[in-house]
Structures are given as structure tokens and as C-alpha cells.
Design a protein around this motif. Structure first.
Motif, mmCIF file in Angstrom:
data_model
loop_
_atom_site.group_PDB
_atom_site.id
_atom_site.type_symbol
_atom_site.label_atom_id
_atom_site.label_comp_id
_atom_site.label_asym_id
_atom_site.label_seq_id
_atom_site.Cartn_x
_atom_site.Cartn_y
_atom_site.Cartn_z
ATOM 1 N N PRO A 95 0.804 -1.226 0.000
ATOM 2 C CA PRO A 95 0.000 0.000 0.000
ATOM 3 C C PRO A 95 0.842 1.284 0.000
ATOM 4 C CG PRO A 95 -0.798 -1.525 1.667
ATOM 5 C CD PRO A 95 0.463 -2.110 1.119
ATOM 6 N N ASP A 96 1.961 1.288 0.724
ATOM 7 C CA ASP A 96 2.767 2.503 0.779
ATOM 8 C C ASP A 96 3.387 2.834 -0.583
ATOM 9 O OD1 ASP A 96 4.425 0.250 1.031
ATOM 10 O OD2 ASP A 96 5.587 1.048 2.698
ATOM 11 N N ILE A 97 3.776 1.817 -1.326
ATOM 12 C CA ILE A 97 4.306 2.034 -2.676
ATOM 13 C C ILE A 97 3.181 2.482 -3.606
ATOM 14 C CG2 ILE A 97 5.346 0.911 -4.683
ATOM 15 C CD1 ILE A 97 6.998 -0.783 -2.740
ATOM 16 N N ALA A 98 2.015 1.865 -3.475
ATOM 17 C CA ALA A 98 0.873 2.249 -4.306
ATOM 18 C C ALA A 98 0.513 3.719 -4.090
ATOM 19 C CB ALA A 98 -0.330 1.353 -4.011
ATOM 20 N N VAL A 99 0.514 4.155 -2.851
ATOM 21 C CA VAL A 99 0.190 5.553 -2.549
ATOM 22 C C VAL A 99 1.245 6.484 -3.131
ATOM 23 C CG1 VAL A 99 0.001 7.243 -0.667
ATOM 24 C CG2 VAL A 99 -1.200 5.050 -0.518
ATOM 25 N N SER A 100 2.510 6.142 -2.981
ATOM 26 C CA SER A 100 3.586 6.976 -3.528
ATOM 27 C C SER A 100 3.465 7.104 -5.041
ATOM 28 C CB SER A 100 4.942 6.384 -3.138
ATOM 29 O OG SER A 100 5.989 7.142 -3.715
ATOM 30 N N MET A 101 3.280 5.985 -5.713
ATOM 31 C CA MET A 101 3.162 5.994 -7.174
ATOM 32 C C MET A 101 1.909 6.743 -7.621
ATOM 33 S SD MET A 101 5.643 4.367 -8.642
ATOM 34 C CE MET A 101 6.710 2.954 -8.536
ATOM 35 N N ALA A 102 0.796 6.502 -6.950
ATOM 36 C CA ALA A 102 -0.458 7.163 -7.318
ATOM 37 C C ALA A 102 -0.365 8.673 -7.116
ATOM 38 C CB ALA A 102 -1.616 6.583 -6.515
ATOM 39 N N THR A 103 0.304 9.086 -6.054
ATOM 40 C CA THR A 103 0.474 10.517 -5.794
ATOM 41 C C THR A 103 1.313 11.166 -6.893
ATOM 42 O OG1 THR A 103 0.278 10.177 -3.416
ATOM 43 C CG2 THR A 103 1.348 12.212 -4.139
ATOM 44 N N SER A 104 2.426 10.553 -7.226
ATOM 45 C CA SER A 104 3.268 11.087 -8.307
ATOM 46 C C SER A 104 2.513 11.097 -9.626
ATOM 47 C CB SER A 104 4.553 10.271 -8.441
ATOM 48 O OG SER A 104 5.349 10.391 -7.289
ATOM 49 N N SER A 105 1.782 10.041 -9.903
ATOM 50 C CA SER A 105 1.003 9.959 -11.132
ATOM 51 C C SER A 105 -0.038 11.080 -11.182
ATOM 52 C CB SER A 105 0.317 8.592 -11.234
ATOM 53 O OG SER A 105 -0.527 8.540 -12.355
ATOM 54 N N ARG A 106 -0.750 11.252 -10.092
ATOM 55 C CA ARG A 106 -1.775 12.299 -10.038
ATOM 56 C C ARG A 106 -1.164 13.674 -10.271
ATOM 57 N NH1 ARG A 106 -3.555 11.502 -5.211
ATOM 58 N NH2 ARG A 106 -2.439 13.202 -4.228
ATOM 59 N N HIS A 107 -0.023 13.944 -9.642
ATOM 60 C CA HIS A 107 0.642 15.235 -9.845
ATOM 61 C C HIS A 107 1.033 15.429 -11.309
ATOM 62 C CE1 HIS A 107 1.852 15.434 -5.331
ATOM 63 N NE2 HIS A 107 0.618 15.837 -5.534
ATOM 64 N N LEU A 108 1.584 14.395 -11.915
ATOM 65 C CA LEU A 108 1.943 14.496 -13.330
ATOM 66 C C LEU A 108 0.703 14.751 -14.185
ATOM 67 C CD1 LEU A 108 4.594 11.658 -13.513
ATOM 68 C CD2 LEU A 108 5.023 14.104 -13.867
ATOM 69 N N GLY A 109 -0.397 14.124 -13.842
ATOM 70 C CA GLY A 109 -1.643 14.342 -14.573
ATOM 71 C C GLY A 109 -2.109 15.787 -14.491
ATOM 72 N N TRP A 110 -1.996 16.373 -13.316
ATOM 73 C CA TRP A 110 -2.365 17.791 -13.175
ATOM 74 C C TRP A 110 -1.512 18.657 -14.101
ATOM 75 C CZ3 TRP A 110 -1.915 17.950 -7.144
ATOM 76 C CH2 TRP A 110 -3.031 17.332 -6.571
ATOM 77 N N HIS A 111 -0.217 18.384 -14.096
ATOM 78 C CA HIS A 111 0.693 19.224 -14.880
ATOM 79 C C HIS A 111 0.561 18.947 -16.374
ATOM 80 C CE1 HIS A 111 2.164 20.822 -11.201
ATOM 81 N NE2 HIS A 111 2.459 19.610 -10.766
ATOM 82 N N THR A 112 0.179 17.743 -16.732
ATOM 83 C CA THR A 112 -0.103 17.446 -18.136
ATOM 84 C C THR A 112 -1.217 18.357 -18.630
ATOM 85 O OG1 THR A 112 0.648 15.169 -17.968
ATOM 86 C CG2 THR A 112 -0.948 15.642 -19.686
ATOM 87 N N SER A 113 -2.221 18.519 -17.812
ATOM 88 C CA SER A 113 -3.337 19.391 -18.162
ATOM 89 C C SER A 113 -2.871 20.842 -18.299
ATOM 90 C CB SER A 113 -4.421 19.275 -17.089
ATOM 91 O OG SER A 113 -5.486 20.144 -17.356
ATOM 92 N N ASP A 114 -2.036 21.290 -17.366
ATOM 93 C CA ASP A 114 -1.496 22.653 -17.435
ATOM 94 C C ASP A 114 -0.660 22.857 -18.699
ATOM 95 O OD1 ASP A 114 -2.651 23.177 -14.964
ATOM 96 O OD2 ASP A 114 -0.791 22.850 -13.850
ATOM 97 N N LEU A 115 0.154 21.863 -19.028
ATOM 98 C CA LEU A 115 0.984 21.960 -20.234
ATOM 99 C C LEU A 115 0.114 21.981 -21.493
ATOM 100 C CD1 LEU A 115 3.821 19.569 -19.101
ATOM 101 C CD2 LEU A 115 4.136 21.983 -19.701
#
Length: 187
Positions: A38-58
Motif C-alpha cells: 500500500p505505501d508504494i501504491a500511494v507513492s506511485m499514485a500521488t506522483s502519477s496524479r501530480h503528473l496528470g495535473w501538470h499534463t493538463s497545465d501543459l
């Protein structure tokens, strides 16, 4: 003080970053779903979500001018990059994937952002500079959190060697493909 980027250079760097952040958003999201901890899943999901936000901004920065249409096409900058990312996506092991994400993929995006940031000028590249500042802040925070998690998970020599082997594999694939992103701003 840097002169800033031309419209063509801006279109290219935004398109390159958009492709990379989109692809890594997908890869890290997949890795989060497949994580066995679970701790790895949360870390990866958090990074993924952040990248998704910035993809939208880009995406909002991509020019809509017909004159820049060819420069604003999102995609890998070399033919081999997409294949390299796909091979990296297939790397097995949650801890190994976490190490690759935080020691290879996110640092490469961050390094490219820093290079673009240094070439940009406040008077002409304010929108891009703002997106880069937020992206860099999330990349740094995510990488710091990922490294803290890795410090807890790399508990013996065997685990360290497996993680380092996958990091080297990912680095080698990206180098052979010409890098995840270009290292210079083309004219």
C-alpha cells in the motif's frame, strides 16, 4: 538575464514535456495499481496524479496557431524513446519500480524543467515559468517522499542490488534512446 524562448522553442518544449508527463502519468498510475504494498501504491499514485495535473497545465500552453502546428505535435523526441519507456514500464517488482520512478524518471523530467526554466525569461515566458515552478515543486516533493520510502524498504543487500539493477537498466534504455527528453533547447 536570459533572452527567453522563441515561439517555436516554446511550442517544442511544451509539446515534449506534455508527452513525457502524460506517458509517465500513465506508467506510474499503472505501477500504482499493480503495487504489492500500500505505501508504494500511494507513492506511485500521488506522483502519477501530480503528473496528470501538470499534463493538463501543459496542454493549455500548447499553441493553437496554424503556423506552429508542426512544432506543437506531442510525441517522443526520438524514435526509440517510446519503446524505451514501454520497456521500462514492463520492469517487474514494486520496490524496483519505485526506485526507477524516483531515481530515473522523475529526475529526468525535473532536469529538463530546470534547463527550460533557465532559458526562459520572466517578461516573455511567464506562463511557462509558472507551470514549470509548480511541476518542479511537485517533482521535488514526490522524489523526496519516494526516497524516504526507499530508505525504509531497501533493507538488505539483495533488495538494494535488485533495485539498483533496475535503475541501471532504465537509465541504459533511456540513454540508448537519446534520453527521455532532449537535453538542449533546439532553435
Amino acid at each position: 538575464m536570459p533572452q527567453g524562448l522563441t515561439a517555436v522553442q516554446t511550442a517544442r518544449v511544451v509539446a515534449e514535456l506534455h508527452w513525457a508527463t502524460t506517458r509517465l502519468f500513465e506508467v506510474l498510475g499503472l505501477w500504482a495499481a499493480e503495487a504489492d504494498r500500500p505505501d508504494i501504491a500511494v507513492s506511485m499514485a500521488t506522483s502519477s496524479r501530480h503528473l496528470g495535473w501538470h499534463t493538463s497545465d501543459l496542454a493549455e500552453l500548447l499553441p493553437d496557431s496554424v503556423l506552429l502546428e508542426g512544432e506543437a505535435q506531442t510525441g517522443p523526441h526520438t524514435d526509440g524513446v517510446a519503446a524505451a519507456v514501454e520497456a521500462i514500464r514492463a520492469i517487474p517488482g514494486s520496490i524496483e519500480r519505485l526506485a526507477v520512478a524516483h531515481r530515473v524518471l522523475l529526475p529526468r523530467v525535473g532536469a529538463r524543467c530546470v534547463g527550460i526554466e533557465r532559458a526562459a525569461a520572466n517578461h516573455s515566458d511567464a506562463g511557462l515559468a509558472r507551470v514549470l515552478a509548480f511541476l518542479l515543486a511537485d517533482l521535488r516533493r514526490d522524489r523526496d517522499d519516494g526516497e524516504a520510502l526507499l530508505a525504509r524498504l531497501l533493507v538488505n543487500v539483495e533488495v538494494v542490488e535488485k533495485a539498483n539493477s533496475r535503475v541501471l537498466e532504465a537509465e541504459s534504455r533511456l540513454v540508448a534512446a537519446g534520453g527521455l527528453l532532449p537535453t538542449t533547447i533546439a532553435d
